[in-house]
Design a protein around this motif. Structure first.
Motif, mmCIF file in Angstrom:
data_model
loop_
_atom_site.group_PDB
_atom_site.id
_atom_site.type_symbol
_atom_site.label_atom_id
_atom_site.label_comp_id
_atom_site.label_asym_id
_atom_site.label_seq_id
_atom_site.Cartn_x
_atom_site.Cartn_y
_atom_site.Cartn_z
ATOM 1 N N LEU A 99 0.872 -1.051 0.030
ATOM 2 C CA LEU A 99 0.077 0.044 0.147
ATOM 3 C C LEU A 99 0.957 1.112 -0.115
ATOM 4 O O LEU A 99 0.456 2.327 -0.640
ATOM 5 C CB LEU A 99 -0.859 -0.144 1.238
ATOM 6 C CG LEU A 99 -1.978 1.142 1.205
ATOM 7 C CD1 LEU A 99 -2.867 1.060 0.191
ATOM 8 C CD2 LEU A 99 -2.787 1.046 2.686
ATOM 9 N N GLU A 100 2.019 1.321 0.648
ATOM 10 C CA GLU A 100 2.887 2.586 0.950
ATOM 11 C C GLU A 100 3.491 2.768 -0.765
ATOM 12 O O GLU A 100 3.816 3.919 -0.933
ATOM 13 C CB GLU A 100 3.923 2.215 1.772
ATOM 14 C CG GLU A 100 3.606 2.098 3.229
ATOM 15 C CD GLU A 100 4.947 1.849 3.945
ATOM 16 O OE1 GLU A 100 5.699 1.280 3.383
ATOM 17 O OE2 GLU A 100 4.856 2.159 5.257
ATOM 18 N N ARG A 101 3.731 1.712 -1.605
ATOM 19 C CA ARG A 101 4.304 2.027 -2.758
ATOM 20 C C ARG A 101 3.404 2.249 -4.062
ATOM 21 O O ARG A 101 3.871 2.553 -4.949
ATOM 22 C CB ARG A 101 5.487 1.072 -3.008
ATOM 23 C CG ARG A 101 5.070 -0.356 -3.248
ATOM 24 C CD ARG A 101 6.003 -1.428 -3.590
ATOM 25 N NE ARG A 101 5.456 -2.891 -3.408
ATOM 26 C CZ ARG A 101 5.291 -3.602 -4.492
ATOM 27 N NH1 ARG A 101 4.988 -2.829 -5.564
ATOM 28 N NH2 ARG A 101 4.608 -4.690 -4.543
ATOM 29 N N THR A 102 2.064 1.702 -3.936
ATOM 30 C CA THR A 102 1.295 1.836 -4.915
ATOM 31 C C THR A 102 0.541 3.027 -5.059
ATOM 32 O O THR A 102 0.698 3.920 -4.113
ATOM 33 C CB THR A 102 0.279 0.637 -4.941
ATOM 34 O OG1 THR A 102 -0.350 0.429 -6.075
ATOM 35 C CG2 THR A 102 -0.760 0.942 -3.744
ATOM 36 N N THR A 103 -0.353 3.318 -6.114
ATOM 37 C CA THR A 103 -0.892 4.599 -6.309
ATOM 38 C C THR A 103 -2.482 4.563 -5.915
ATOM 39 O O THR A 103 -3.116 3.730 -6.450
ATOM 40 C CB THR A 103 -0.658 5.328 -7.854
ATOM 41 O OG1 THR A 103 0.614 5.408 -8.072
ATOM 42 C CG2 THR A 103 -1.517 6.347 -7.944
ATOM 43 N N VAL A 104 -2.959 5.626 -5.066
ATOM 44 C CA VAL A 104 -4.219 5.341 -4.667
ATOM 45 C C VAL A 104 -4.988 6.871 -4.880
ATOM 46 O O VAL A 104 -4.055 7.846 -5.101
ATOM 47 C CB VAL A 104 -4.456 5.024 -3.220
ATOM 48 C CG1 VAL A 104 -3.970 3.550 -2.950
ATOM 49 C CG2 VAL A 104 -4.014 6.129 -2.371
ATOM 50 N N ASP A 105 -6.221 6.998 -5.007
ATOM 51 C CA ASP A 105 -6.771 8.312 -4.939
ATOM 52 C C ASP A 105 -8.088 8.245 -4.265
ATOM 53 O O ASP A 105 -8.432 7.181 -3.844
ATOM 54 C CB ASP A 105 -6.925 8.786 -6.508
ATOM 55 C CG ASP A 105 -7.788 7.833 -7.424
ATOM 56 O OD1 ASP A 105 -8.463 7.342 -7.047
ATOM 57 O OD2 ASP A 105 -7.649 8.009 -8.664
ATOM 58 N N ALA A 106 -8.790 9.352 -4.619
ATOM 59 C CA ALA A 106 -10.327 9.443 -3.925
ATOM 60 C C ALA A 106 -11.197 8.483 -4.368
ATOM 61 O O ALA A 106 -12.486 8.257 -3.806
ATOM 62 C CB ALA A 106 -10.741 10.566 -4.154
ATOM 63 N N ARG A 107 -10.890 7.502 -5.446
ATOM 64 C CA ARG A 107 -11.913 6.544 -5.926
ATOM 65 C C ARG A 107 -11.591 5.351 -5.592
ATOM 66 O O ARG A 107 -12.326 4.207 -5.934
ATOM 67 C CB ARG A 107 -11.921 6.566 -7.431
ATOM 68 C CG ARG A 107 -12.532 8.001 -8.034
ATOM 69 C CD ARG A 107 -12.574 8.112 -9.573
ATOM 70 N NE ARG A 107 -11.404 7.783 -10.024
ATOM 71 C CZ ARG A 107 -11.220 7.043 -11.304
ATOM 72 N NH1 ARG A 107 -12.058 6.695 -11.950
ATOM 73 N NH2 ARG A 107 -9.811 6.978 -11.617
ATOM 74 N N THR A 108 -10.503 5.233 -4.885
ATOM 75 C CA THR A 108 -9.615 3.647 -4.494
ATOM 76 C C THR A 108 -10.693 3.141 -3.244
ATOM 77 O O THR A 108 -10.951 3.830 -2.307
ATOM 78 C CB THR A 108 -8.268 3.748 -3.970
ATOM 79 O OG1 THR A 108 -7.772 4.227 -5.098
ATOM 80 C CG2 THR A 108 -7.836 2.401 -3.706
#
Length: 387
Positions: free
Chosen positions: A258-267
Motif C-alpha cells: 500500500l505504501e508503494r502503490t498509487t491510490v486516489d479518492a476513488r480507490t
C-alpha cells in the motif's frame, strides 16, 4: 459525450459533422446521469441514449434541426405531464435539461484528441459551456492527461484560466460534474456554467488477503468496472490461478504494498485478512490516505479489538470513523459470493452517499444529485493521487 467516445472519434476522424444532445441537469428520477449524450451524424445515423427511450425521438428531431441549420446550440427541458398523455417526457417523473449543439470536427480539432484519449483509456477532460451568454453556449475546451489545455480557448484569458483550473481539479477526481462560475471582474467576468466531462482510468479496488471471500470479491469488483488487485504476503495463496478475475496478484506484505502503490479518492481498500499482524499496520496507513473506502472483515468482537489497537497506535477518532467494519451491508450473507455482494453494495452506497435502505422504504427521488467526489473524509477534496 464520453459515453459514445468511440463513435464520435470515428466521426471526427472522418470529418463528419454531427449534432450532440447532452444531459446537463437532472431533477428527480432519471435513468441516466449528467454528461450522457446522444449524437446524430449528417446521414441521420444515431448513437447513444439520454433517457432509455422516453425522449429519444424528440432529441433525434432536435438534432436533425441543428444539423439542417449547420450551427448553433439550444437548451431544452424534458419533463412529465399528467395533463397531456402524449407529451414528450420521462415516465419516471423526473426532468432532464439537455443541450443540443452542432459539432464541426474541423472547428473543434482538439475534441478528436480528447475522444481518442478516452477510447484508449487515457485520462482526459472536456469542458462544455452549458449555460451563459449565447455566443459561448456549447463552447468546448479539452485538457490532456497532465491537465494542460489543448486547442482553442472558450472566452477571455481570465475566464479561460478559471475554467482550466476547475476542469483540472475535476480531472483529478475522475468524475463528470456541473460547475457554476459566477461573474467576477477579477477572476471570471462571464457568469456561466460548464459541464466537465471526465474520462479516467478505472478506479482501483485493493483486496488484501488471498482468501475465498477475496476470490468472489475480485469477480464482483471487475463486474463493477474496478481495476482489481489482490495482495497477500503468502505466495502459496496469492496466485493467478486462485484469482483469475483479478487484474493483478501481488505477493508482498499488505502495508508495504500500500505504501508503494498509487491510490486516489476513488480507490476502495478491502481488508479481508482479519489477522492483527497484517491488519493493524495496513489499516494504520490506509486510514491516513485519501482513499474513497476502507473496509475490514471480522466479527464485532474482532472490530472492537482492532479499533482499540489502532487507537493505541495513535489514530485519531476522525480517522477511525472512516473504517467500515464489519465490512459490508446487512444482507444476511453467508457464502463468499453473497459476502462479495454485501461488500460491493456498501461501496456503491458509500460512493453515492446513499443509505443502503430498501427503496420501498424511502421517499423522494430515487436518484439524488451526485456527490462531487468519491470519498468523505480525507479524500473528499479530490486531491492529487499519491504514491
Amino acid at each position: 459525450m464520453l459515453n459514445i467516445a468511440d463513435t464520435l472519434h470515428t466521426w471526427c476522424r472522418e470529418q463528419r459533422p454531427f449534432a450532440l444532445a447532452t444531459i446537463t441537469a437532472v431533477t428527480g428520477s432519471a435513468p441516466l446521469p449528467i454528461g450522457t449524450s446522444l449524437a446524430v451524424d449528417d446521414t441521420g445515423h444515431v448513437v447513444g441514449s439520454i433517457s432509455g427511450g422516453c425522449v429519444e425521438a424528440a432529441a433525434y428531431d432536435l438534432c436533425r434541426q441543428i444539423l439542417d441549420e449547420k450551427g448553433g446550440a439550444r437548451q431544452e427541458r424534458f419533463g412529465y405531464s399528467d395533463d397531456d398523455a402524449f407529451a414528450v417526457g420521462l415516465t419516471c417523473g423526473g426532468e432532464l435539461d439537455v443541450l443540443i449543439q452542432h459539432i464541426a470536427p474541423d472547428v473543434h480539432p482538439h475534441l478528436d484528441r480528447a475522444l481518442n484519449a478516452a477510447v484508449e483509456g487515457r485520462p482526459t477532460a472536456v469542458a462544455q459551456v452549458i449555460d451563459g451568454p449565447a455566443p459561448l453556449l456549447g463552447s468546448l475546451m479539452s485538457l490532456d492527461a497532465d491537465g494542460h489545455p489543448v486547442g482553442d480557448s472558450i472566452a477571455d484569458p481570465r475566464t479561460n484560466a478559471v475554467i482550466t483550473d476547475r476542469t483540472r481539479a475535476q480531472l483529478r477526481t475522475g468524475r463528470t460534474a456541473r460547475i457554476p462560475l459566477s461573474g467576477s471582474t477579477d477572476t471570471c467576468p462571464e457568469e456561466l456554467t460548464v459541464l466537465v466531462h471526465v474520462a479516467a482510468p478505472a478506479p482501483r479496488m485493493l483486496i488484501f488477503g488471498a482468501v475465498d471471500f477475496a476470490a468472489a470479491l475480485t469477480q464482483a469488483g471487475r463486474f463493477l468496472g474496478y481495476h482489481v488487485t489482490v495482495c497477500d504476503a503468502r505466495p502459496v495463496f496469492a496466485t493467478t490461478i486462485r484469482f483469475p478475475h483479478a487484474d493483478e496478484v501481488v505477493v508482498d506484505w499488505p502495508h508495504r504494498y500500500l505504501e508503494r502503490t498509487t491510490v486516489d479518492a476513488r480507490t476502495a481498500v478491502c481488508v479481508l485478512t482479519h489477522d492483527p499482524k497484517f491488519d493493524i499496520p495496513l489499516l494504520k496507513r490506509a486510514l491516513r490516505m485519501p482513499v474513497g473506502y476502507v473496509g475490514a472483515m471480522g466479527s464485532r468482537r474482532t472490530h472492537h479489538t482492532r479499533v482499540g489497537l489502532l487507537r493505541d497506535a495513535g489514530l485519531p477518532e476522525d480517522q477511525l470513523a472512516q473504517l467500515r467494519s464489519p465490512i459490508g451491508l446487512d444482507l444476511g450473507a453467508r457464502t463468499p459470493e453473497e459476502t462479495a455482494i454485501s461488500i460491493t453494495a456498501e461501496i456503491i452506497a458509500h460512493t453515492h452517499g446513499a443509505t443502503g435502505r430498501p427503496l420501498a422504504h424511502g421517499h423522494g427521488a430515487i436518484h439524488p444529485p451526485p456527490r462531487p467526489a468519491f470519498a468523505t473524509g480525507p479524500g473528499e477534496d479530490g486531491g492529487e493521487p499519491i504514491s
